[in-house]
Design a protein around this motif. Structure first.
Motif, PDB file in Angstrom:
ATOM      1  N   THR A   1       0.127  -6.206  -1.098  1.00 44.24           N
ATOM      2  CA  THR A   1      -1.107  -5.627  -1.640  1.00 44.24           C
ATOM      3  C   THR A   1      -1.920  -6.674  -2.400  1.00 44.24           C
ATOM      4  OG1 THR A   1       0.101  -4.809  -3.587  1.00 44.24           O
ATOM      5  CG2 THR A   1      -0.199  -3.283  -1.751  1.00 44.24           C
TER       6      THR A   1
ATOM      7  N   ILE B   1       6.094  -4.962  -0.984  1.00 43.43           N
ATOM      8  CA  ILE B   1       4.838  -4.213  -0.953  1.00 43.43           C
ATOM      9  C   ILE B   1       3.865  -4.775  -1.983  1.00 43.43           C
ATOM     10  CG2 ILE B   1       3.779  -1.959  -1.373  1.00 43.43           C
ATOM     11  CD1 ILE B   1       6.242  -0.636  -0.253  1.00 43.43           C
TER      12      ILE B   1
ATOM     13  N   TYR C   1       5.411   0.739   5.294  1.00 41.02           N
ATOM     14  CA  TYR C   1       4.124   0.666   4.609  1.00 41.02           C
ATOM     15  C   TYR C   1       3.109  -0.096   5.460  1.00 41.02           C
ATOM     16  CZ  TYR C   1       0.812  -0.286   0.781  1.00 41.02           C
ATOM     17  OH  TYR C   1      -0.311  -0.378  -0.008  1.00 41.02           O
ATOM     18  N   ARG C   2       3.546  -1.219   6.040  1.00 39.70           N
ATOM     19  CA  ARG C   2       2.661  -2.003   6.905  1.00 39.70           C
ATOM     20  C   ARG C   2       2.229  -1.188   8.120  1.00 39.70           C
ATOM     21  NH1 ARG C   2       2.444  -7.614   6.644  1.00 39.70           N
ATOM     22  NH2 ARG C   2       0.887  -7.311   8.284  1.00 39.70           N
TER      23      ARG C   2
ATOM     24  N   VAL D   1       1.871   2.064   8.182  1.00 38.86           N
ATOM     25  CA  VAL D   1       0.873   3.020   7.691  1.00 38.86           C
ATOM     26  C   VAL D   1      -0.485   2.337   7.521  1.00 38.86           C
ATOM     27  CG1 VAL D   1       0.213   4.464   5.729  1.00 38.86           C
ATOM     28  CG2 VAL D   1       2.556   4.532   6.586  1.00 38.86           C
TER      29      VAL D   1
ATOM     30  N   LEU E   1      -5.570   2.607   1.025  1.00 37.01           N
ATOM     31  CA  LEU E   1      -4.833   2.097   2.180  1.00 37.01           C
ATOM     32  C   LEU E   1      -5.794   1.576   3.247  1.00 37.01           C
ATOM     33  CD1 LEU E   1      -2.035   4.807   2.636  1.00 37.01           C
ATOM     34  CD2 LEU E   1      -1.836   2.572   1.537  1.00 37.01           C
TER      35      LEU E   1
ATOM     36  N   ALA F   1      11.150  -0.169   3.573  1.00 39.45           N
ATOM     37  CA  ALA F   1       9.998   0.560   3.036  1.00 39.45           C
ATOM     38  C   ALA F   1       8.710  -0.238   3.233  1.00 39.45           C
ATOM     39  CB  ALA F   1      10.207   0.855   1.550  1.00 39.45           C
ATOM     40  N   TYR F   2       8.816  -1.553   3.080  1.00 36.14           N
ATOM     41  CA  TYR F   2       7.665  -2.437   3.288  1.00 36.14           C
ATOM     42  C   TYR F   2       7.184  -2.388   4.736  1.00 36.14           C
ATOM     43  CZ  TYR F   2       5.542  -6.932   4.560  1.00 36.14           C
ATOM     44  OH  TYR F   2       4.737  -7.907   5.088  1.00 36.14           O
TER      45      TYR F   2
END
Length: 306
Positions: free
Chosen positions: A157, A153, A12-13, A15, A84, A8-9
């Motif tokens: 962040t 994540i 996310y990166r 995205v 984001l 998922a991380y």
């Protein structure tokens, strides 16, 4: 579990990289599409939003509340996508999208060598505000936050946020971060407008005409270290542009009665929400706990059938 969190991380990166090269005009086209889907198709927490708006604005017609609701879903997606993009957007360009109004209050406190608590709420764009605050203020800043469940994540962040200079401290370690005030004047950013899970420590105040359980942290630390409390409002000017306003909540917490600081904070938050209601997190179950006339407390009553 960690394997799936890491996958998922990585997504996310990916995205984050995508929004690094996405221009704002395209970002808002995407936002309109996503907002339509989660509001009209998936109906994400629509009943919760309806319930909250009905409780807070009983004087408004259903049509007026529906307009707020529609604008809210657009803003909610705007906020998510802006956040984001903000992680990789140049600070000097981001500064042009977050303007600050009169800063005489924090400037005076800094000149007096005083640290302060910066009380705020989940309205406007608090993400951009915490990333640009050092560009305008003389204080150093530390923000108290609740880490995400996905550790990868969450760490990423925090790294992106701290690259702009603001220190981020997990809520469970908040009592230690206040030692930073011994080195230089600090601004400790705290948002206390979410549901209070620990009712034994909650402070009950009037909020939109309802007895509301509030997080105790802002008042607790203000009194413990006798720190002035200011309120910072993030007001949306238009898509992608915000203006920050600063108000004094309590100059001398040692003279404040129990609950006084929290009530002033929540009253200011209510004023902000009434002025621009679509920019607050209405899909959050803020009133999980309710107090009856006899003093007893019900938990989950208002959202039981939602």
């Amino acid at each position: 579990m960690k394997f799936f969190q890491y996958i998922a991380y990585l997504l996310y990166r990916l995205v984050i990289f995508g929004y690094r090269i996405t221009p704002f005009w395209l970002l808002y086209i995407q936002s309109d599409i996503v907002a339509f889907l989660i509001f009209r198709v998936f109906r994400y927490r629509v009943k919760v939003v309806d319930k909250n708006l009905e409780m807070c604005f009983p004087e408004k017609s259903k049509e007026e509340r529906d307009q707020i609701k529609k604008k809210y879903y657009t803003h909610m997606v705007d906020l998510f996508l802006e956040s984001l993009k903000g992680y990789t957007y140049p600070a000097e360009k981001l500064k042009k999208r977050i303007e600050y109004d009169d800063l005489s209050i924090p400037e005076r406190l800094y000149a007096e060598g005083k640290s302060m608590i910066v009380a705020t709420g989940h309205h406007g764009n608090w993400e951009w505000a915490t990333q640009t605050v050092l560009l305008e203020h003389k204080h150093r800043f530390a923000a108290i936050f609740k880490p995400l469940k996905n550790q990868y994540i969450s760490n990423f962040t925090v790294k992106c946020r701290e690259a702009r200079g603001t220190h981020f401290c997990p809520i469970e370690k908040s009592k230690f971060v206040f030692a930073m005030r011994e080195q230089r004047p600090m601004g400790f950013v705290m948002a206390g407008d979410q549901n209070a899970p620990n009712l034994k420590r909650a402070i009950w105040v009037d909020f939109f005409g309802m007895q509301t359980a509030c997080l105790h942290g802002i008042e607790f630390y203000a009194k413990m270290f006798n720190l002035p409390v200011i309120y910072m409002e993030s007001r949306k000017v238009k898509r992608g542009y915000y203006r920050q306003y600063v108000y004094m909540i309590c100059e001398d917490p040692s003279k404040a009665a129990p609950g006084e600081i929290t009530q002033k904070y929540m009253s200011k938050l209510e004023e902000v929400m009434r002025n621009q209601p679509e920019t607050w997190l209405w899909s959050h179950k803020r009133w999980k706990a309710t107090k009856n006339p006899d003093g007893t407390v019900d938990y989950g009553k208002l959202y039981k059938n939602l």
